[in-house]
Design an enzyme around this catalytic site. Sequence first.
Site, PDB file in Angstrom:
ATOM      1  N   GLY A 516       0.789  -1.229   0.000  1.00 59.66           N
ATOM      2  CA  GLY A 516       0.000   0.000   0.000  1.00 59.66           C
ATOM      3  C   GLY A 516       0.819   1.275   0.000  1.00 59.66           C
ATOM      4  CB  ALA A 517       3.717   2.390   2.009  1.00 57.73           C
ATOM      5  CB  ILE A 621      12.007   4.965   5.579  1.00 62.30           C
ATOM      6  CG1 ILE A 621      12.747   3.619   5.606  1.00 62.30           C
ATOM      7  CG2 ILE A 621      10.965   5.048   6.697  1.00 62.30           C
ATOM      8  CD1 ILE A 621      11.890   2.387   5.343  1.00 62.30           C
ATOM      9  CG  LEU A 622       7.316   6.440   1.527  1.00 61.98           C
ATOM     10  CD1 LEU A 622       5.946   5.972   1.044  1.00 61.98           C
ATOM     11  CD2 LEU A 622       8.006   7.289   0.461  1.00 61.98           C
ATOM     12  CB  THR A 626       3.919   6.220   9.910  1.00 60.69           C
ATOM     13  OG1 THR A 626       4.637   6.586   8.736  1.00 60.69           O
ATOM     14  CG2 THR A 626       3.120   7.417  10.405  1.00 60.69           C
ATOM     15  CD  GLN A 630       2.364  -0.472   9.560  1.00 57.21           C
ATOM     16  OE1 GLN A 630       2.269  -1.472   8.868  1.00 57.21           O
ATOM     17  NE2 GLN A 630       1.424  -0.119  10.392  1.00 57.21           N
ATOM     18  CE  LYS A 693      13.109  -2.341  -1.838  1.00 53.33           C
ATOM     19  NZ  LYS A 693      14.122  -3.283  -2.354  1.00 53.33           N
ATOM     20  N   GLY A 696       5.337  -3.156   6.541  1.00 54.23           N
ATOM     21  CA  GLY A 696       4.271  -3.640   7.423  1.00 54.23           C
ATOM     22  C   GLY A 696       4.336  -5.128   7.697  1.00 54.23           C
ATOM     23  CD  GLU A 697       2.197  -8.375   4.414  1.00 51.72           C
ATOM     24  OE1 GLU A 697       2.838  -8.484   3.351  1.00 51.72           O
ATOM     25  OE2 GLU A 697       1.019  -8.757   4.538  1.00 51.72           O
TER      26      GLU A 697
END
Length: 737
Positions: A516-517, A621-622, A626, A630, A693, A696-697
Site C-alpha cells: 500500500g505505501a 522510508i517515506l 509511521t 509499523q 517499498k 508492514g509485513e
Amino acid sequence: MKFDTPAGTNPIDRMKVVGQPHERVEGPLKTTGTAAYAYEHQQYPGAPVYGYVVGAAIAKGRIDSIDRTAAQHMPGVLAIVTAQDLGALGFGPLGKGDKNTANLLGGPDIEHYHQAVAIVVAESFEQARAAANAVHVAYTRGQGRFDLAQEKPNAKALTGSDADTATGDFETAFAAAPVQIDQTYTTPDQNHAMMEPFATIAWWEGDALSLWTSNQMIAWNREDLATTLSLPLEKVRIMSPYVGGGFGGKLFLRSDAVMASLGAKAVGRPVKLALPRPFIMNNATHRPATIQRIRLGATRDGKLVAIGHQSWSGDLPGGGPEVATQQTKLLYAGANRMTAMRLAELDLPEGNAMRAPGEAPGLMALEIAVDEMAEKLKMDPVAFRVLNDTQVDPEKPTRPFSQRNLVRCLKEGAEHFGWHRRLATPAQVREGRWLVGMGVAAAFRNNINIASAARVRLNDQGIVTVETDMTDIGTGSYTIIAQTAAEMMGVGIDRVVVRLGDSAFPVSSGSGGQFGANSSTSGVYAACVKLREAVAQRLGYDPERAEFADGLVRADNRSATLAEAAQAGELVAEGRIEWGNLSKQFQQSTFGAHFVEAAVDSFTGEIRVRRMLAVCAAGRILNPRTARSQMIGAMTMGVGGALMEELAVDKRFGFFVNHDLAGYEVPVHADIPHQEVHFIDEADATVSPMKAKGVGELGLAGVGAAVANAVYNATGVRVRDYPITLDKHLAGLPTLT
Ligand code: MOS
C-alpha cells in the site's frame, strides 16, 4: 513507465516533506475519538436498526429446518433473513465474488462452523441478539475433516505460482552433503485479532446499496459485494475511511457486509451490524496451520549446496495454501533446491491471508533450520547467513534483485545489538534462576506493486485535496499520501487534505501485502505530475520548466502562488501508476535482521523477551515515525506468534475452541520489552518514483524464529512446534546445581 517529472528531476528526491517523521495527520481525530469507525458513522438516511447474525452450530452438514416462530414474535423484531428468504427479497441464490471460499450466507449446506445462516433485525441491539438466540436451527451433521496431520497424506500438489519448484538436483546434492539438517516444524492456526471487529452499516436508496464498513480493499469488496448480490457495480458504494486494523482479515468481503445488506433490504432501513468477537474467529478467516519439512545440505566450510522446503497446509475445498515456501526460493544461495506445497481439504473455517502470508510461518521454520545448521557447522549464525547471501534470484540467476542489503542488516544489527557477547554453546548464561540467550533471524518479504490511481484538486485557496479509494488500516496512509502531495506540489503538509476509503474515488492499490505505501503514493505522484502540468498550462508557463516550491510555481522569471493559479476555477487531475513487466526484470524484495534476547525461568520455563532489534532495508522510508510504528507492531505480533498465539482446533466437531481474546492470547504491554528499529539509508530507484517499498509485513517476517533461537540459546532445548509454550521445554531445562 515515467518515473521522472516534466522538470526533469524527481521532486520526491528533495525529501523536504517525504522522508520526514511527520506526526499522523489524522492523529488528533483518533485520539479525540472523532474519527468514525464503521459502526460509528451517523450519515445515512433515517434511523438505524440493528442486526445480529446466527452462526451454524455444526461444521459440516445440512440444515433440516429453521424454526423462527418464537424469535419473530419477540419485542422489536423486524425481520429474519435466511437463505430461504432470498427470493422473496428479490435476490437469486447468492454468489460469493471471486475471493471467498465459503458462502457468506450458508444454507441448506453448511461449510464451516459459525458460517452465517440468518440475520435477525430488530429495533435495538439487545432485541436482535435475544431473538437470534431464539432462532432454532435443526441440522444433520456430516462427516468433516479437521485434522491437518491426519489429512496430510491426502494433500494435493498445486499449479501456477503455487507449483513445486526445482533447480539443479536437490536429492543427490542433499544426500551427498557432508553436513545435513532434516527437521520438521509446525505452526498453528492463527487469528488476526485486529482491534476493530468486522462491522457494517448498510442502507438502500431504491436499488442502490451503500455501506459504511471496515475493509482494506475498497474496489475488491465493491466488486465482490456486487457479484454476490447480482447488482451492477455502479449500484454499490463502499466507504471505509478509517479501519481499526485488518492484518489481511479485511482484504475480502465478509459476512457483516452481506448480511447487513440483506437485512437492510428486508426492513427498508439502515442496518447496523458488528460481528461479536466470539463469532469472528470461526466465521471469518484465519492463517492456516502448517507442517513444514526443511532439509539443508552444506559443505564443511558452510556453503549451502542443497535447500529443500516442503509445506503442508489445509483449507476448505476450493481454497488455497499457506504459501510458506515463498521466501525459501529467494533467501539464500545454493545450487540445488526444491520447494513443494501440498494442500489438504479441511472443513475448518476459511484459511486466508494474514500479515506476511507465507513468509511469516515460512521463516518461523526456515530460520530455525538455518540456526540448527549454523550450530552443526560450528559457525556463527550471522556469519553463516552472510556467507550464503545471493544478489540474484537463485532459481533464475540472470534475474537480479532490484536492491538487496540483507548482509548490511545482519552486520549492522549484530554490531548494534552486542551480538559478540552471545555464547555459541547454549544454556551457559545464568542470572540467578534465569537462563539468558540471544537469537537472530533474517527477515524477508517480497515487494508487490499494484496499479494505483488518485485524483488531486487545487482550489483558489491553494489547498491541494487528494482523493483515492486507498485505505488507512492504522498504517499511516493519510500521512504519507499528504507528504507525497505536499512534496510534489511544493507546499507544506498543512496545505494538503487527504480523503480516502470511498469507492467514489479513483481505484488505488488498497492496503495489503505491504504494497500500500509504495503503490498508493506512486499513484498520488502520477496524479500530481498531471496537476503540475495543468497548473503550468493555466499560467501559461512552459510545463518543462515549471518548478514547484515554497507554495509558488516558478518558470523563467515569472512566479505565481498556487492559489493564484486556481483563481479562474479549481484545477483537477487524475493519474495512475502501472508497473509493466518490472517484476519480471527484477526480483523486488525487502530485507531485515531481527535480534532478540530472551530469558527463561529455569524452574517454571516462563519465557521473557528482554530486548528486540530490527534492522531493515526496504527502500526509501517515506515516514520514519509511521514506519517505525509499523515495525514495532509487527515485532510485537512476532512475539505473539512465537510464544502465545494458537487457535486450538476441536478435531471432533471442527471449530476453533478459544474463539475470543480471553482464550486466544496475544502479547500485552508487559510482554514486550524495549524495541529498537533501524532503517538502512537506501532508496530503490528501480521499484517506483517514490523509491520506496513497505515494512508492514517485513517487521513480522522472521521474528518468531529469532525468539525461538534466543530461547534455544538460553536453554539448549530446541522446540520446533509453535507456539513455544513452557510445557514444551520444561522437562528438558537444565536444573540448578
Ligand atoms: Mo495482508 S495479509 O495482504 O493485509
